[in-house]
Design an enzyme around this catalytic site. Structure first.
Site, mmCIF file in Angstrom:
data_model
loop_
_atom_site.group_PDB
_atom_site.id
_atom_site.type_symbol
_atom_site.label_atom_id
_atom_site.label_comp_id
_atom_site.label_asym_id
_atom_site.label_seq_id
_atom_site.Cartn_x
_atom_site.Cartn_y
_atom_site.Cartn_z
ATOM 1 N N PHE A 23 0.823 -1.207 0.000
ATOM 2 C CA PHE A 23 0.000 0.000 0.000
ATOM 3 C C PHE A 23 0.863 1.266 0.000
ATOM 4 O O PHE A 23 0.815 2.073 -0.937
ATOM 5 C CB PHE A 23 -0.955 -0.035 1.199
ATOM 6 C CG PHE A 23 -1.508 1.292 1.610
ATOM 7 C CD1 PHE A 23 -2.073 2.142 0.666
ATOM 8 C CD2 PHE A 23 -1.473 1.703 2.928
ATOM 9 C CE1 PHE A 23 -2.581 3.381 1.039
ATOM 10 C CE2 PHE A 23 -1.979 2.925 3.307
ATOM 11 C CZ PHE A 23 -2.522 3.768 2.368
ATOM 12 N N ASN A 44 7.791 -9.839 -2.442
ATOM 13 C CA ASN A 44 7.471 -11.240 -2.748
ATOM 14 C C ASN A 44 5.957 -11.451 -2.849
ATOM 15 O O ASN A 44 5.502 -12.580 -2.991
ATOM 16 C CB ASN A 44 8.068 -12.177 -1.693
ATOM 17 C CG ASN A 44 7.443 -11.999 -0.322
ATOM 18 O OD1 ASN A 44 6.792 -10.989 -0.051
ATOM 19 N ND2 ASN A 44 7.647 -12.964 0.560
ATOM 20 N N THR A 47 1.751 -9.948 0.810
ATOM 21 C CA THR A 47 0.591 -9.085 1.063
ATOM 22 C C THR A 47 0.505 -7.951 0.040
ATOM 23 O O THR A 47 -0.554 -7.374 -0.139
ATOM 24 C CB THR A 47 0.610 -8.475 2.486
ATOM 25 O OG1 THR A 47 1.840 -7.765 2.688
ATOM 26 C CG2 THR A 47 0.472 -9.562 3.548
ATOM 27 N N LEU A 73 19.993 -10.406 -0.222
ATOM 28 C CA LEU A 73 19.857 -9.846 -1.561
ATOM 29 C C LEU A 73 21.079 -8.988 -1.835
ATOM 30 O O LEU A 73 21.498 -8.204 -0.968
ATOM 31 C CB LEU A 73 18.581 -8.994 -1.654
ATOM 32 C CG LEU A 73 18.343 -8.241 -2.963
ATOM 33 C CD1 LEU A 73 18.070 -9.217 -4.101
ATOM 34 C CD2 LEU A 73 17.188 -7.251 -2.808
ATOM 35 N N SER A 87 6.551 -5.798 5.187
ATOM 36 C CA SER A 87 5.968 -6.442 6.372
ATOM 37 C C SER A 87 4.462 -6.513 6.199
ATOM 38 O O SER A 87 3.855 -5.569 5.696
ATOM 39 C CB SER A 87 6.263 -5.654 7.656
ATOM 40 O OG SER A 87 5.647 -6.289 8.771
ATOM 41 N N LYS A 103 9.846 -12.800 10.928
ATOM 42 C CA LYS A 103 11.053 -12.966 10.114
ATOM 43 C C LYS A 103 11.378 -11.701 9.320
ATOM 44 O O LYS A 103 12.551 -11.315 9.216
ATOM 45 C CB LYS A 103 10.906 -14.165 9.175
ATOM 46 C CG LYS A 103 11.013 -15.509 9.866
ATOM 47 C CD LYS A 103 10.812 -16.671 8.909
ATOM 48 C CE LYS A 103 11.981 -16.840 7.970
ATOM 49 N NZ LYS A 103 11.832 -18.055 7.112
ATOM 50 N N TYR A 157 3.815 -8.719 15.699
ATOM 51 C CA TYR A 157 4.043 -7.476 14.957
ATOM 52 C C TYR A 157 4.750 -6.447 15.829
ATOM 53 O O TYR A 157 5.735 -5.832 15.423
ATOM 54 C CB TYR A 157 2.709 -6.939 14.451
ATOM 55 C CG TYR A 157 2.816 -5.741 13.527
ATOM 56 C CD1 TYR A 157 3.497 -5.824 12.318
ATOM 57 C CD2 TYR A 157 2.200 -4.535 13.853
ATOM 58 C CE1 TYR A 157 3.577 -4.736 11.460
ATOM 59 C CE2 TYR A 157 2.265 -3.448 12.998
ATOM 60 C CZ TYR A 157 2.959 -3.545 11.810
ATOM 61 O OH TYR A 157 3.032 -2.470 10.968
ATOM 62 N N THR A 187 -2.479 5.300 8.526
ATOM 63 C CA THR A 187 -2.400 5.842 7.175
ATOM 64 C C THR A 187 -3.519 5.225 6.326
ATOM 65 O O THR A 187 -3.864 4.067 6.515
ATOM 66 C CB THR A 187 -1.034 5.505 6.558
ATOM 67 O OG1 THR A 187 -0.019 5.974 7.444
ATOM 68 C CG2 THR A 187 -0.860 6.154 5.213
#
Length: 214
Positions: A23, A44, A47, A73, A87, A103, A157, A187
Site C-alpha cells: 500500500f 514477494n 501481502t 539480496l 511487512s 522474520k 508485529y 495511514t
C-alpha cells in the site's frame, strides 16, 4: 570512492524499496519515479499486489525484483537510499502470518541494513504505532516506551518492529549508517484493501454497507 553516493551527488538517486508493491510502498515508487529517481522495487507479494505497480512496469527507471527480503539480496550497482517497508501491516495479515511477520522484522531488517552498509546508503525503517503496544499515555510521544505484551497475539508485529528499531539503531551506532525511523499510525488512501482490518477502511466499508460504525 564511496559506492551509493555518486547518484545522490548528481541529484538523481537509486532508491531500493522493500515492500514496494504494498500500500505505502507502491506510492513511494510512484513518488520517487515522478521526482526523476531510479527505483528498485523488492516484493514477494505475500501481502503486496502486482496490480499496485502494474502501471510502472514499462518505465525504464523502474525495476521489480521479486524476492523475499528475509533471505539475503545483493543488488547490482550503487544504491543511495533504502526504504524498508516490507511487512504484513494489518491485523488480519500479521495474525494470519505470524512467523513471516517476525522474520521480515528481524531477518528482513538485518538483510536490508546489510545492503545499506555495503552500499553506503541512507536507510529508512517503516516502524509503527504498535511499538507502543496498548498505550497508557495519550497521545503517544517518542519519549514514551510503551506498554507491550510480548506473548500476546499482536506481539508478533509489535516485537518485530521493536526489534527492527533496535537493530536499526545498532547499525547506526556501530557501523555509522545514516538511519531514519518513522512510526506510522493509521495511514489510509488508494490501494488499501476493503478487508484490510485497519480503522479507516473498516469505517468506510461499514458506511458503504449501511452498517453501524465500530
Amino acid at each position: 570512492g564511496r559506492p551509493g553516493r555518486a547518484g545522490a551527488r548528481r541529484g538523481r538517486m537509486k532508491v531500493l524499496i522493500t515492500g514496494g508493491a504494498g500500500f505505502i510502498g507502491s506510492h513511494l515508487c510512484d513518488r520517487f519515479l515522478a521526482d526523476g529517481h531510479a527505483v528498485l522495487c523488492v516484493d514477494n507479494f505475500i501481502t503486496g499486489s502486482p496490480s499496485n505497480i502494474a502501471h510502472l512496469r514499462s518505465q525504464p527507471a523502474f525495476q521489480l525484483i521479486e524476492h523475499n527480503i528475509t533471505t539475503p539480496l545483493e543488488p547490482e550497482g550503487p544504491v543511495d537510499l533504502i526504504l524498508h517497508f516490507a511487512s504484513p501491516a494489518s491485523p488480519i495479515d500479521y495474525l494470519k502470518l505470524p512467523i513471516q511477520t517476525l522474520k521480515v522484522g528481524s531477518l528482513g531488517t538485518l538483510n536490508a541494513l546489510g545492503i545499506a552498509k555495503a552500499k553506503r546508503a541512507r536507510f529508512l525503517l517503516a516502524s509503527t504505532s504498535e511499538v507502543y503496544g496498548d498505550p497508557q499515555v495519550h497521545p503517544q510521544v517518542e519519549s514514551y516506551w510503551g506498554h507491550v505484551n510480548p506473548v500476546g497475539p499482536r506481539g508478533v508485529y509489535d516485537e518485530a518492529k521493536r526489534f527492527a528499531e533496535a537493530l536499526t539503531m545498532a547499525y547506526h551506532r556501530y557501523h555509522g549508517i545514516d538511519t531514519r525511523i518513522v512510526r506510522i499510525f493509521n495511514t489510509y488512501g488508494p490501494f488499501m484493501r476493503a478487508d484490510d482490518g485497519r480503522a479507516i477502511p473498516a469505517f468506510i466499508t461499514q458506511a458503504l454497507r449501511g452498517e453501524p460504525l465500530t
